[in-house]
Structure formats: structure tokens, C-alpha cells
Design a protein around this motif. Structure first.
Motif, PDB file in Angstrom:
ATOM      1  N   MET A 289       0.837  -1.204   0.000  1.00  0.00           N
ATOM      2  CA  MET A 289       0.000   0.000   0.000  1.00  0.00           C
ATOM      3  C   MET A 289       0.872   1.255   0.000  1.00  0.00           C
ATOM      4  SD  MET A 289      -3.356  -0.790   0.281  1.00  0.00           S
ATOM      5  CE  MET A 289      -4.136   0.503   1.252  1.00  0.00           C
ATOM      6  N   VAL A 290       2.087   1.147  -0.525  1.00  0.00           N
ATOM      7  CA  VAL A 290       3.028   2.260  -0.498  1.00  0.00           C
ATOM      8  C   VAL A 290       2.950   3.093  -1.771  1.00  0.00           C
ATOM      9  CG1 VAL A 290       5.478   2.876  -0.232  1.00  0.00           C
ATOM     10  CG2 VAL A 290       4.537   0.944   1.020  1.00  0.00           C
TER      11      VAL A 290
ATOM     12  N   HIS B 267       5.833  10.056  -2.793  1.00  0.00           N
ATOM     13  CA  HIS B 267       5.117   9.305  -3.822  1.00  0.00           C
ATOM     14  C   HIS B 267       5.263  10.030  -5.152  1.00  0.00           C
ATOM     15  CE1 HIS B 267       1.616   7.952  -6.244  1.00  0.00           C
ATOM     16  NE2 HIS B 267       1.924   6.796  -5.712  1.00  0.00           N
ATOM     17  N   TYR B 268       5.548   9.240  -6.201  1.00  0.00           N
ATOM     18  CA  TYR B 268       5.692   9.823  -7.535  1.00  0.00           C
ATOM     19  C   TYR B 268       4.841   9.041  -8.522  1.00  0.00           C
ATOM     20  CZ  TYR B 268       7.799  12.145 -11.541  1.00  0.00           C
ATOM     21  OH  TYR B 268       7.999  12.893 -12.680  1.00  0.00           O
TER      22      TYR B 268
ATOM     23  N   ALA C 181       5.509   5.002  -7.864  1.00  0.00           N
ATOM     24  CA  ALA C 181       6.451   4.486  -6.875  1.00  0.00           C
ATOM     25  C   ALA C 181       6.326   5.294  -5.594  1.00  0.00           C
ATOM     26  CB  ALA C 181       7.886   4.545  -7.404  1.00  0.00           C
ATOM     27  N   GLY C 182       6.608   4.637  -4.482  1.00  0.00           N
ATOM     28  CA  GLY C 182       6.529   5.316  -3.195  1.00  0.00           C
ATOM     29  C   GLY C 182       7.556   4.796  -2.215  1.00  0.00           C
ATOM     30  N   VAL C 183       7.847   5.604  -1.210  1.00  0.00           N
ATOM     31  CA  VAL C 183       8.732   5.215  -0.121  1.00  0.00           C
ATOM     32  C   VAL C 183       8.219   5.869   1.159  1.00  0.00           C
ATOM     33  CG1 VAL C 183      10.301   7.133  -0.604  1.00  0.00           C
ATOM     34  CG2 VAL C 183      11.121   5.172   0.714  1.00  0.00           C
TER      35      VAL C 183
ATOM     36  N   SER D 168       4.022   0.286  -8.163  1.00  0.00           N
ATOM     37  CA  SER D 168       2.732  -0.232  -8.606  1.00  0.00           C
ATOM     38  C   SER D 168       2.583  -0.097 -10.120  1.00  0.00           C
ATOM     39  CB  SER D 168       1.580   0.489  -7.899  1.00  0.00           C
ATOM     40  OG  SER D 168       1.481   1.825  -8.351  1.00  0.00           O
ATOM     41  N   TYR D 169       1.832  -1.055 -10.680  1.00  0.00           N
ATOM     42  CA  TYR D 169       1.570  -1.081 -12.119  1.00  0.00           C
ATOM     43  C   TYR D 169       0.084  -1.318 -12.327  1.00  0.00           C
ATOM     44  CZ  TYR D 169       1.590  -2.773 -16.970  1.00  0.00           C
ATOM     45  OH  TYR D 169       1.327  -2.964 -18.298  1.00  0.00           O
TER      46      TYR D 169
END
Length: 433
Positions: free
Chosen positions: A43-44, A220-221, A229-231, A283-284
Motif C-alpha cells: 500500500m506504499v 510518492h511519484y 512508486a513510493g517510499v 505499482s503497475y
């Protein structure tokens, strides 16, 4: 604004009440929402709900208006431990318990590029209890509970149309309970002369509590409609706990001169560092109805190098004593994949898999956490209509068998743990204003 304050207070009261039993077998907890449970915690980076406060607060910038969510995970663990001594094998089995860590969230959009969120959840928790307090591993532990509650306000903002960031503060409370035995007449009291002989046992019941502060952050980008993508990061938190240790002597121990024993009720204090967590996700979304995320989460357990508890006088005949357990744990990774499919306009289907590394090296495993690496198989379903959401999840956890080396100083005998299985049921209810 008055309605928003009322919702926040209600969420706080409900989650704090539930957290009285917010423990689970294991030390780090990742059950922060039923949807997240079903997706293996991925869930990132994907499209969020209000639990983004816990998983990646930067995702709040994708939530419109005001949203609330509350729920609970029911954790039902089991495991068996064989202890070998002088050619005999003694088996201990985990007691039948259900631990219920809660979660609650509120997010609201303040401006076009500014969001505020509040989360209440459990980041660390443990509940290990053996059916019989006279089992052979009782000199190490026979009952232990660690309860933490994190109160986590965050602020998120859009830096660009594609890049979002968030920062927050985490206030964490901690309660510790540890019950164990000792044999004062043995050459080594924490090992005893014979696991099958309880006649001289002294029962130790330690309780302590504490609180600490930390920081949280997220990025998050959104590359395009398909890729993101996230961190996220949660800092380490140091806990300075204080409490008391009370002792109960068996009939055999009462016959030993008090000058030999030195086991007297006393105040205790100790310090422990709870590790930081760093999570990644990509994520995709090949079609609007389907999303796939792969993720990894690093928990820096190397910060948890020992558990040191100082017993104040009159313990040990007025001298006081430091009881120190070396941990020397290693950093551990958690790898996950989660898939979500919108089967109908009102129902989502979810599935996930997680491989969770054990932080305890083979020569440091004890009865407090009697398992090794784990595999988590999860599934779930989400319903949404009008402004309401209901998320359900089920996770089946299989723990690898663990082998114990003899560590007399810690009350650990040679042996094995096996049949480590855990069932986790999750429920989250949400509403969008």
C-alpha cells in the motif's frame, strides 16, 4: 469543523479502548488495515484509502474531502516447542489466545495542495503464552506481552502534479509484561536443576510502561496512469520503561534461607530501542480495473541489541542487579506482492503473498518468539457503495521450524519449535464525506 473534531475524538477513544489487547505473536506488526492485510502490505504506491496515514502518508494527496476508517485485526497464533534435557523431551504449546490490534484513521484536505491526517495503530506488539506455566522453558519465559499504541499526525503536500511528500510525528506508548520462573537452589538459577521439577521455583511477574517520540515521512511519484512508486519511513523510538517486579515463592523455595534467595519485590527500570522501518513500493496498473504492486520493507532490528532491566534494591539482598539479555538481532527484510481487481463497480477482489525474514540469528532464538522465517498468504474483498466502504481480509501465516542452541544464561535448552501457524482476520469500515 465541529463534526471533524467529533469524528477524531470518537476514533481516538475506540482505538485506545481496543488497544488494551493489542498484542500478537511476533514483535513488529504490519496489520494496519484489512485492505493492506489482503494485499500483503503493498500500500506504499497504489491508489490509497485512509490507511495511507500508516502505509505512506504522501498518498493522502490522492484522497478527496474528509475520510475516516476504523477496524481491527484478530490474530490467532499457535506453535509447539520441544525442550530436551537429560535424554527427555518436554513439549510446550502456545495457549489459545486471540490478539486484537486496532487501527483508526482520519484524513482531510485543507487546501488544493495540503492535506492533514491522523492515525492510531500498533507498530510493535507481542503475545506469547504457554499453556502450562510449569513447562520446561519457564526459566526463559512462560508469558510475555508487549503492547504499543502509535498516535501519528501527518501533513502531506503536493510538490508538483506528480510528486507528493509528507512528514509526521509519532507518539508511542508501551506496556511490558514478562512472567518467568527461576530455581534459586540450582547452580544457575535461570536454568534450574531439572525442567520437570517445579518444587523450588520462584515466580517472577514484571510489569513496566513507557512512552517515546519519533518521526514519520513519505514520498510518492506518479510517473503516468500506469506506473507509480513510493517510499515511507518510520524512525526508531527509544523507550525508557519503569515499573515493578513481584516474586512469589513456591513451598520448596520458602524453605531456603532468605539470605540465599535475594528475591524481593522491587522497582525496575530499563531501556530499549524499537527499530525504524523503511518501506518501498512500485505499482503497475495495466488496465483501470487491475493494479499490481511489489514492495519491500526493511526493519532495522540491529538497533535492538539487548534487553537490559535494572532491579532496584531490595532485590538481591539490597544490592540491586542488572538483568541483561543480549539480543544481537539482525536487520530483516519483508518482501511482498499484492494484486487488486475491481470485479464489479461495487466489489474489489484482493490477494497477496509476503516472505518475512526472522531477525533473530540461530544462536539467539528463544521462547519469546518461537519461530523462524514466515510466509504469509492473504486474500480479501472490498465493498463500496455511496460513501461507505467495508473491507474484509484473511491471512494464513506459516512459520519455519526453528532450532534452539543451549544458552544457559538465558534459560534456553536445546530443542526445536514447529507447527507455527497463525490465522489473521481483518475488518475495516470507512466513510467519505
Amino acid at each position: 469543523m465541529k463534526r471533524l473534531k467529533s469524528l477524531a475524538v470518537s476514533c481516538l477513544l475506540v482505538c485506545t479502548a481496543l488497544a488494551g489487547t493489542a498484542q500478537a505473536e511476533g514483535f513488529a506488526l504490519y496489520e494496519w488495515g484489512a485492505r493492506g492485510n489482503a494485499l500483503g502490505g503493498t500500500m506504499v504506491a497504489r491508489k490509497p484509502d485512509a490507511s495511507a496515514v500508516a502505509y505512506n502518508p504522501a498518498l493522502m494527496t490522492q484522497l478527496e474531502g474528509t475520510q475516516v476508517m476504523a477496524g481491527v485485526s484478530a490474530i490467532i497464533p499457535s506453535a509447539k516447542v520441544d525442550v530436551k534435557y537429560n535424554g527427555q523431551t518436554y513439549t510446550g504449546e502456545g495457549a489459545d489466545n486471540v490478539w486484537t490490534p486496532p487501527h483508526g484513521y482520519l484524513t482531510t484536505q485543507l487546501k488544493d495542495n495540503l492535506w492533514l491526517g491522523m492515525g492510531i495503530y500498533t507498530r510493535f506488539g507481542l503475545g506469547t503464552e504457554y499453556d502450562d506455566s510449569n513447562w520446561a522453558g519457564r526459566y526463559n519465559i512462560y508469558n510475555a506481552e508487549i503492547q504499543t499504541i502509535s498516535y501519528n499526525p501527518n501533513i502531506a503536500f503536493k510538490l508538483t502534479d506528480k510528486l507528493s511528500a509528507a512528514v509526521g510525528v509519532e507518539f508511542m506508548t508501551l506496556k511490558l509484561l514478562m512472567d518467568k520462573k527461576s530455581d534459586p537452589a540450582a547452580a544457575n538459577p535461570v536454568v534450574g536443576n531439572n525442567p520437570g521439577d517445579t518444587s523450588r521455583d520462584i515466580d517472577s511477574n514484571l510489569e513496566a510502561d513507557s512512552y517515546g517520540w519519533g518521526l514519520t515521512a513519505g514520498l510518492h511519484y506518479q510517473f503516468n496512469d500506469q506506473w507509480a512508486a513510493g517510499v515511507s519511513y518510520k524512525s526508531q523510538i527509544e523507550q525508557e520503561a519503569e515499573g515493578e517486579n513481584n516474586f512469589t515463592l513456591s513451598a520448596g523455595a520458602q524453605s531456603i534461607p532468605a539470605a540465599v534467595l535475594g528475591y524481593q519485590d522491587c522497582d525496575v527500570r530499563g531501556s530499549v530501542i524499537l527499530p525504524d522501518m523503511l518501506a518501498f513500493g512500485v505499482s503497475y496498473t495495466p488496465i483501470p480495473e487491475l493494479s499490481i504492486e511489489v514492495g519491500a520493507l526493511l526493519t532495522r532490528w540491529s538497533l535492538y541489541d539487548n534487553l537490559a532491566i535494572y532491579h532496584e534494591p531490595p532485590f538481591a539482598n539490597g544490592a540491586g542487579k542488572l538483568v541483561n539479555q543480549e539480543k544481537d538481532w539482525k536487520d530483516a527484510w519483508r518482501y511482498s506482492i499484492g494484486v487488486e481487481y475491481a470485479a464489479t463497480p461495487w466489489m474489489d477482489l484482493r490477494a497477496g503473498f509476503t516472505y518475512d525474514e526472522s531477525p533473530a540469528p540461530g544462536n539467539r532464538i528463544d521462547y519469546l518468539i518461537p519461530t523462524d522465517d514466515r510466509q504469509l498468504y492473504s486474500t480479501g474483498v472490498g465493498f463500496h457503495w455511496d460513501s461507505y466502504t467495508v473491507d474484509l481480509s484473511y491471512t494464513y501465516i506459516v512459520a519455519s521450524d526453528a532450532h534452539y542452541d543451549v544458552r544457559r544464561a538465558d534459560g534456553v535448552y536445546e530443542g526445536n519449535s514447529y507447527d507455527g501457524r497463525t490465522h489473521v482476520l481483518g475488518l475495516s469500515l470507512g466513510y467519505k464525506f
